[in-house]
Design a protein around this motif. Structure first.
Motif, PDB file in Angstrom:
ATOM      1  N   HIS A  31      -7.462  16.806  -2.934  1.00 23.37           N
ATOM      2  CA  HIS A  31      -7.176  15.229  -3.006  1.00 23.37           C
ATOM      3  C   HIS A  31      -6.095  15.545  -2.928  1.00 23.37           C
ATOM      4  CE1 HIS A  31     -11.966  16.202  -3.759  1.00 23.37           C
ATOM      5  NE2 HIS A  31     -12.182  15.122  -2.889  1.00 23.37           N
ATOM      6  N   LYS A  34      -5.357   9.752  -5.676  1.00 23.27           N
ATOM      7  CA  LYS A  34      -6.236   9.680  -7.429  1.00 23.27           C
ATOM      8  C   LYS A  34      -6.991   8.342  -6.612  1.00 23.27           C
ATOM      9  CE  LYS A  34      -2.907   8.882 -10.420  1.00 23.27           C
ATOM     10  NZ  LYS A  34      -2.123   9.480 -11.223  1.00 23.27           N
ATOM     11  N   GLY A  35      -6.027   7.235  -6.343  1.00 21.99           N
ATOM     12  CA  GLY A  35      -7.013   6.098  -5.893  1.00 21.99           C
ATOM     13  C   GLY A  35      -7.119   5.640  -5.166  1.00 21.99           C
ATOM     14  N   THR A  38      -2.818   5.622  -3.963  1.00 21.76           N
ATOM     15  CA  THR A  38      -2.033   6.254  -5.840  1.00 21.76           C
ATOM     16  C   THR A  38      -2.009   7.731  -5.690  1.00 21.76           C
ATOM     17  OG1 THR A  38      -2.572   4.896  -7.248  1.00 21.76           O
ATOM     18  CG2 THR A  38      -1.556   6.823  -7.869  1.00 21.76           C
ATOM     19  N   ALA A  40      -1.804  11.906  -5.973  1.00 17.91           N
ATOM     20  CA  ALA A  40      -2.425  12.723  -6.905  1.00 17.91           C
ATOM     21  C   ALA A  40      -1.029  13.313  -7.781  1.00 17.91           C
ATOM     22  CB  ALA A  40      -3.487  13.819  -6.861  1.00 17.91           C
ATOM     23  N   CYS A  43      -2.322  19.018  -5.582  1.00 22.23           N
ATOM     24  CA  CYS A  43      -3.305  19.159  -5.348  1.00 22.23           C
ATOM     25  C   CYS A  43      -4.925  19.701  -6.021  1.00 22.23           C
ATOM     26  CB  CYS A  43      -2.737  20.314  -4.240  1.00 22.23           C
ATOM     27  SG  CYS A  43      -4.445  20.685  -3.163  1.00 22.23           S
ATOM     28  N   ASP A  44      -5.870  19.606  -6.594  1.00 20.70           N
ATOM     29  CA  ASP A  44      -6.635  19.736  -7.232  1.00 20.70           C
ATOM     30  C   ASP A  44      -7.541  21.281  -6.759  1.00 20.70           C
ATOM     31  OD1 ASP A  44      -7.570  18.868  -5.392  1.00 20.70           O
ATOM     32  OD2 ASP A  44      -9.345  17.293  -6.605  1.00 20.70           O
TER      33      ASP A  44
END
Length: 145
Positions: A31, A34-35, A38, A40, A43-44
């Protein structure tokens, strides 16, 4: 020209595809946000640090040039063609302008971040001129032997 991280190869991602999916510009799976707007911190999926990304006012500029002008033109057309009461502008024109100016921001921000990654954009640096060579003493100056 694949990017690597710990012996993992990532296929190049198209900035427009990344923007449409709000995905990581390196792996295409994680992703980007994160909003709503916004970024992140990373990267996750692949761990890419998004601190390089600074789209600044770019998304707002592109939204103004692509959607805000037609949205406001709709309100002007409505006024000049039908001369509606003010409350009708609040019911029709205001939502059109707000939706047309808010929804594309996420896409344009994702596109600019992905373009910065793909093209390896960095902050500009001023090139310092090379120091001038020291003046040398002339041995054949007039009046000296």
């Amino acid at each position: 020209m694949n990017d690597t991280r710990d012996d993992i190869r990532y296929e190049p991602q198209a900035p427009l595809s990344v923007a449409a999916r709000s995905a990581c510009p390196r792996c295409g799976r994680g992703h980007l946000f994160k909003g709503f707007l916004t970024l992140a911190p990373r990267c996750d999926a692949c761990g890419l640090d998004f601190s390089f990304a600074d789209p600044a006012d770019g998304p707002a500029f592109f939204v103004m040039m692509t959607t805000a002008i037609p949205a406001v033109a709709f309100g002007l057309w409505l006024e000049l063609t039908y001369d509606p009461p003010l409350w009708l502008h609040f019911v029709l024109t205001l939502p059109v302008v707000l939706i047309a100016c808010t929804l594309p921001l996420r896409f344009f921000k994702g596109w600019l971040v992905a373009s910065q990654y793909v093209h390896r954009a960095e902050e500009g640096r001023l090139a310092r001129p090379a120091p001038a060579p020291a003046p040398t003493a002339r041995t054949d100056a007039p009046g000296q032997s």
